[in-house]
Enzyme design. Sequence first.
Site, PDB file in Angstrom:
ATOM      1  N   ASN A   1       0.845  -1.195   0.000  1.00 33.05           N
ATOM      2  CA  ASN A   1       0.000   0.000   0.000  1.00 33.05           C
ATOM      3  C   ASN A   1       0.883   1.249   0.000  1.00 33.05           C
ATOM      4  OD1 ASN A   1      -1.837   2.054   0.480  1.00 33.05           O
ATOM      5  ND2 ASN A   1      -2.286   1.419   2.580  1.00 33.05           N
TER       6      ASN A   1
ATOM      7  N   CYS B   1      -4.627   0.311   5.826  1.00 33.21           N
ATOM      8  CA  CYS B   1      -4.349  -1.123   5.757  1.00 33.21           C
ATOM      9  C   CYS B   1      -4.006  -1.690   7.130  1.00 33.21           C
ATOM     10  CB  CYS B   1      -3.234  -1.419   4.754  1.00 33.21           C
ATOM     11  SG  CYS B   1      -1.697  -0.533   5.061  1.00 33.21           S
ATOM     12  N   HIS B   2      -3.702  -0.816   8.095  1.00 35.81           N
ATOM     13  CA  HIS B   2      -3.427  -1.316   9.448  1.00 35.81           C
ATOM     14  C   HIS B   2      -4.681  -1.911  10.089  1.00 35.81           C
ATOM     15  CE1 HIS B   2      -4.755   2.906  10.037  1.00 35.81           C
ATOM     16  NE2 HIS B   2      -5.270   2.479  11.172  1.00 35.81           N
TER      17      HIS B   2
ATOM     18  N   GLU C   1      -6.724   3.586  18.151  1.00 27.75           N
ATOM     19  CA  GLU C   1      -8.092   3.672  17.621  1.00 27.75           C
ATOM     20  C   GLU C   1      -9.081   2.933  18.520  1.00 27.75           C
ATOM     21  OE1 GLU C   1      -8.298   2.522  13.533  1.00 27.75           O
ATOM     22  OE2 GLU C   1      -6.896   4.050  12.863  1.00 27.75           O
TER      23      GLU C   1
END
Length: 207
Positions: free
Chosen positions: A169, A177-178, A204
């Site tokens: 990516n 993409c994490h 997050e």
Amino acid sequence: MTHVDALRDKAVTAELRDRLDGAVGAHLRDRLVAAAHREGLLDVAYRTVDSPVGPLLLAATSAGLVRVAFDLEGQDAVLAELATLVSPRILAAPARLDAVARQVDEYFAGTRHDFDVPLDFRLSKGFRRSVLEHLVDIPYGRTESYAQVATAAGSPKAVRAVGTACATNPIPLVVPCHRVVRSNGSFGGYRGGEDAKRLLLTMEAAA
């Protein structure tokens, strides 16, 4: 004037000269960037920003953000890659990426959950691009497995290809993409390293 006074004055003079040189250098760089843009000679603008996962290189074309690179990738190597794959007309033009830099800061401050900048996906083709276009729809604080992403991208059996798309990516963090993990819940690989992926997901999840 004592010897100490003379040394102090010399140090102050040197500091002022350095500041002046920096200001002049920045002014000349801005003029160069403006002239290159005006003459259509600036195809890729870049800058670096500090972050909790280390320095990040941001690069953009007229179409949008084309590259986000971690320090471990090597700035020189990334710029050489961009020169080959996009255009050799590359300049450090921080102001061109102010909006991206501000949103990156807001993201790490916890006040931004979605990036709102134009993206240039030219470095990804075919199925890999389909994967990346899906990734931007994975909500902040949520994750999907590689198998789920493969299904969403239209090729349920292409789990390994999804892994490759995530690993390559070109716009990590902004194209999240994490947020793609293994079916057993383990992290899987990440372009910025496993520690960076863990930090992002932990941050997050805590929001």
